[in-house]
Scaffold this motif. Structure first.
Motif, PDB file in Angstrom:
ATOM      1  N   UNK A 243      -4.457  13.356   0.732  1.00 18.97           N
ATOM      2  CA  UNK A 243      -3.449  12.460   1.284  1.00 18.97           C
ATOM      3  C   UNK A 243      -2.168  13.251   1.562  1.00 18.97           C
ATOM      4  N   UNK A 244      -1.819  13.381   2.840  1.00 19.59           N
ATOM      5  CA  UNK A 244      -0.674  14.217   3.226  1.00 19.59           C
ATOM      6  C   UNK A 244       0.643  13.691   2.679  1.00 19.59           C
ATOM      7  N   UNK A 245       0.773  12.362   2.590  1.00 16.95           N
ATOM      8  CA  UNK A 245       2.017  11.795   2.070  1.00 16.95           C
ATOM      9  C   UNK A 245       2.228  12.158   0.600  1.00 16.95           C
ATOM     10  N   UNK A 246       1.143  12.078  -0.180  1.00 16.05           N
ATOM     11  CA  UNK A 246       1.238  12.430  -1.595  1.00 16.05           C
ATOM     12  C   UNK A 246       1.505  13.920  -1.758  1.00 16.05           C
ATOM     13  N   UNK A 247       0.780  14.736  -1.012  1.00 20.65           N
ATOM     14  CA  UNK A 247       0.938  16.188  -1.128  1.00 20.65           C
ATOM     15  C   UNK A 247       2.344  16.638  -0.738  1.00 20.65           C
ATOM     16  N   UNK A 248       2.873  16.095   0.354  1.00 21.64           N
ATOM     17  CA  UNK A 248       4.212  16.502   0.789  1.00 21.64           C
ATOM     18  C   UNK A 248       5.273  16.027  -0.195  1.00 21.64           C
ATOM     19  N   UNK A 249       5.086  14.830  -0.781  1.00 28.47           N
ATOM     20  CA  UNK A 249       6.052  14.329  -1.757  1.00 28.47           C
ATOM     21  C   UNK A 249       6.105  15.220  -2.988  1.00 28.47           C
ATOM     22  N   UNK A 250       4.937  15.653  -3.452  1.00 30.56           N
ATOM     23  CA  UNK A 250       4.878  16.499  -4.645  1.00 30.56           C
ATOM     24  C   UNK A 250       5.525  17.858  -4.393  1.00 30.56           C
ATOM     25  N   UNK A 251       5.215  18.479  -3.274  1.00 27.30           N
ATOM     26  CA  UNK A 251       5.750  19.816  -3.016  1.00 27.30           C
ATOM     27  C   UNK A 251       7.221  19.793  -2.605  1.00 27.30           C
ATOM     28  N   UNK A 252       7.718  18.634  -2.129  1.00 26.13           N
ATOM     29  CA  UNK A 252       9.083  18.565  -1.594  1.00 26.13           C
ATOM     30  C   UNK A 252      10.076  17.817  -2.488  1.00 26.13           C
TER      31      UNK A 252
ATOM     32  N   UNK B 159       2.797  24.711  -7.578  1.00 23.91           N
ATOM     33  CA  UNK B 159       1.670  24.620  -8.503  1.00 23.91           C
ATOM     34  C   UNK B 159       1.031  23.233  -8.428  1.00 23.91           C
ATOM     35  N   UNK B 160       1.868  22.199  -8.415  1.00 22.86           N
ATOM     36  CA  UNK B 160       1.356  20.833  -8.345  1.00 22.86           C
ATOM     37  C   UNK B 160       0.594  20.569  -7.060  1.00 22.86           C
ATOM     38  N   UNK B 161       1.131  21.024  -5.960  1.00 23.48           N
ATOM     39  CA  UNK B 161       0.486  20.872  -4.648  1.00 23.48           C
ATOM     40  C   UNK B 161      -0.903  21.518  -4.668  1.00 23.48           C
ATOM     41  N   UNK B 162      -0.978  22.737  -5.188  1.00 25.53           N
ATOM     42  CA  UNK B 162      -2.261  23.455  -5.217  1.00 25.53           C
ATOM     43  C   UNK B 162      -3.255  22.763  -6.136  1.00 25.53           C
TER      44      UNK B 162
ATOM     45  N   UNK C 133       0.832  -1.210   0.000  1.00 25.75           N
ATOM     46  CA  UNK C 133       0.000   0.000   0.000  1.00 25.75           C
ATOM     47  C   UNK C 133       0.869   1.264   0.000  1.00 25.75           C
ATOM     48  N   UNK C 134       2.023   1.179   0.647  1.00 20.49           N
ATOM     49  CA  UNK C 134       2.939   2.316   0.639  1.00 20.49           C
ATOM     50  C   UNK C 134       3.600   2.477  -0.726  1.00 20.49           C
ATOM     51  N   UNK C 135       3.913   1.352  -1.385  1.00 19.41           N
ATOM     52  CA  UNK C 135       4.495   1.417  -2.726  1.00 19.41           C
ATOM     53  C   UNK C 135       3.521   2.050  -3.708  1.00 19.41           C
ATOM     54  N   UNK C 136       2.245   1.722  -3.567  1.00  9.72           N
ATOM     55  CA  UNK C 136       1.225   2.323  -4.428  1.00  9.72           C
ATOM     56  C   UNK C 136       1.154   3.825  -4.191  1.00  9.72           C
ATOM     57  N   UNK C 137       1.149   4.218  -2.924  1.00  5.44           N
ATOM     58  CA  UNK C 137       1.100   5.635  -2.565  1.00  5.44           C
ATOM     59  C   UNK C 137       2.334   6.365  -3.080  1.00  5.44           C
ATOM     60  N   UNK C 138       3.500   5.727  -2.935  1.00  2.00           N
ATOM     61  CA  UNK C 138       4.748   6.294  -3.443  1.00  2.00           C
ATOM     62  C   UNK C 138       4.679   6.434  -4.958  1.00  2.00           C
ATOM     63  N   UNK C 139       4.174   5.396  -5.624  1.00  5.91           N
ATOM     64  CA  UNK C 139       4.070   5.445  -7.079  1.00  5.91           C
ATOM     65  C   UNK C 139       3.161   6.556  -7.565  1.00  5.91           C
ATOM     66  N   UNK C 140       2.035   6.755  -6.876  1.00  5.65           N
ATOM     67  CA  UNK C 140       1.130   7.855  -7.225  1.00  5.65           C
ATOM     68  C   UNK C 140       1.843   9.190  -7.047  1.00  5.65           C
ATOM     69  N   UNK C 141       2.556   9.335  -5.943  1.00  2.09           N
ATOM     70  CA  UNK C 141       3.289  10.577  -5.669  1.00  2.09           C
ATOM     71  C   UNK C 141       4.304  10.859  -6.772  1.00  2.09           C
ATOM     72  N   UNK C 142       5.050   9.820  -7.163  1.00  7.98           N
ATOM     73  CA  UNK C 142       6.078   9.994  -8.188  1.00  7.98           C
ATOM     74  C   UNK C 142       5.459  10.290  -9.547  1.00  7.98           C
ATOM     75  N   UNK C 143       4.345   9.626  -9.852  1.00  4.72           N
ATOM     76  CA  UNK C 143       3.669   9.856 -11.123  1.00  4.72           C
ATOM     77  C   UNK C 143       3.190  11.295 -11.246  1.00  4.72           C
ATOM     78  N   UNK C 144       2.828  11.905 -10.110  1.00  2.28           N
ATOM     79  CA  UNK C 144       2.268  13.256 -10.112  1.00  2.28           C
ATOM     80  C   UNK C 144       3.276  14.343  -9.757  1.00  2.28           C
ATOM     81  N   UNK C 145       4.534  13.951  -9.535  1.00  3.58           N
ATOM     82  CA  UNK C 145       5.471  14.918  -8.951  1.00  3.58           C
ATOM     83  C   UNK C 145       5.687  16.154  -9.819  1.00  3.58           C
ATOM     84  N   UNK C 146       5.574  16.015 -11.133  1.00  4.24           N
ATOM     85  CA  UNK C 146       5.816  17.156 -12.028  1.00  4.24           C
ATOM     86  C   UNK C 146       4.538  17.723 -12.637  1.00  4.24           C
TER      87      UNK C 146
END
Length: 352
Positions: free
Chosen positions: A205-214, A193-196, A149-162
């Motif tokens: 999801x705080x993990x996804x949002x923080x990954x994208x902005x950071x 911009x991505x975070x907003x 479940x964490x790998x899925x969340x990480x993958x979503x974060x990475x897919x959306x990072x840019x």
């Protein structure tokens, strides 16, 4: 399969691995017999290396499943980005399911050796880069023992990072000349911009949002947009930052040519505890390798051969199969050299 420079193709080679265009469509399927028109199409599409069939390296296989998953993800990613821009929460959450199959396969079966050196053109670069970064991040997360479940969340974060780059002018994104100070400051806003955009689309999801902005933050505090350091940077962002930089360096861009695989790899290793978290860089070193399977290398004793196996924890000391005389270039009975046990020999360079 053999890892071959496109510029060295002569025709009559058999394509060993399916090539996809920037939108996830099949450019040429594996098994295609190459000719001049096909080679020109490959060159025009911006490929630098490809895999071709080689009977003496037929134990190097294509991971067709992950290629299919990657193709499907690239095809659907523009719609994911559109759904986020339109702010439909239900549609957005449904879109994230495309990562579940990818994460599930990598967590249980994926072979990292076949996926790090995909070379793509910079047209449609954001989509390709996001998917490559997601794949690599999931592999790295797997090595860090993250749960599925964490790998899925990480993958979503990475897919959306840019995703925030959608808000930036294509003239800036694809500019060949050096960016002005003002243009670079605009580029540096894309994590915010991505975070907003995600917040406005109902992503909470705080993990996804923080990954994208950071994802451009650095452990030494010299990243952006927040300038945070050390443990203040989220774990997902630390993982994605390594994969983001590696995949970016490994692809052609509007303003520069791609790095060689060993150059991109060394860049990551040399920036451990400077730009990147030391623990994550160590896992990167343990699980990813400098020289792709099937590539030809020259050893310090002058012998040339092909990488056929990796030695975990020793990224620069793979197993080499020698099947021709390096002086006469004539075929010989093949034999292998394990650089892990051949202490007085190292890889000197790639053979182009």
């Amino acid at each position: 399969m053999r890892f071959e420079l496109v510029r060295n193709l002569k025709g009559d080679e058999i394509l060993g691995k399916t090539l996809f265009d920037g939108y996830g469509k099949v450019l040429l399927p594996s098994g295609t017999k190459l000719n001049t028109p096909y080679i020109n199409r490959i060159k025009q599409s911006g490929f630098y290396y490809i895999y071709i069939e080689d009977k003496e390296l037929d134990d190097i296989k294509e991971d067709k499943k992950i290629d299919q998953l990657k193709q499907s993800t690239i095809e659907r990613l523009p719609n994911v980005f559109t759904n986020i821009m339109q702010g439909n929460k239900d549609t957005v959450e449904e879109s994230f399911k495309i990562v579940e199959d990818l994460a599930g396969y990598i967590a249980t079966e994926g072979d990292v050796n076949t996926n790090l050196y995909e070379i793509s053109k910079y047209d449609n670069y954001t989509y390709i880069h996001c998917v490559d970064t997601a794949i690599m991040s999931i592999f790295l997360g797997r090595s860090l023992d993250l749960k599925i479940e964490d790998l899925t969340e990480l993958g979503i974060s990475a897919m959306l990072h840019d995703i925030g780059k959608i808000k930036i002018s294509n003239e800036i994104i694809n500019k060949k000349e050096p960016l002005t100070k003002q243009e670079f400051e605009e580029i540096k806003k894309h994590p915010v911009y991505g975070y907003r955009m995600l917040k406005e689309a109902g992503v909470d999801n705080k993990n996804i949002l923080s990954a994208v902005v950071e994802h451009h933050e650095r452990v030494n505090g010299k990243g952006y947009p927040l300038g945070i350091s050390g443990d203040k940077v989220s774990d997902y962002a630390k993982i994605i930052s390594v994969c983001d930089v590696f995949t970016a360096l490994s692809a052609n861009r509007s303003y520069r040519e791609r790095y060689n695989p060993n150059e991109a790899y060394e860049y990551i290793i040399s920036n451990g505890d400077i730009m990147f978290d030391t623990k994550i860089v160590e896992k990167f070193k343990e699980n990813f390798f400098i020289y792709p399977l099937g590539c030809c290398v020259k050893l310090s004793n002058g012998i040339e051969g092909y990488v056929v196996k990796q030695n975990k924890y020793f990224p620069d000391r793979p197993v080499i199969r020698v099947n021709y005389d390096h002086i006469t270039k004539e075929k010989i009975n093949s034999y292998e050299i394990d650089l892990l046990t051949t202490f007085n020999t190292i890889i000197e360079s790639l053979v182009y």
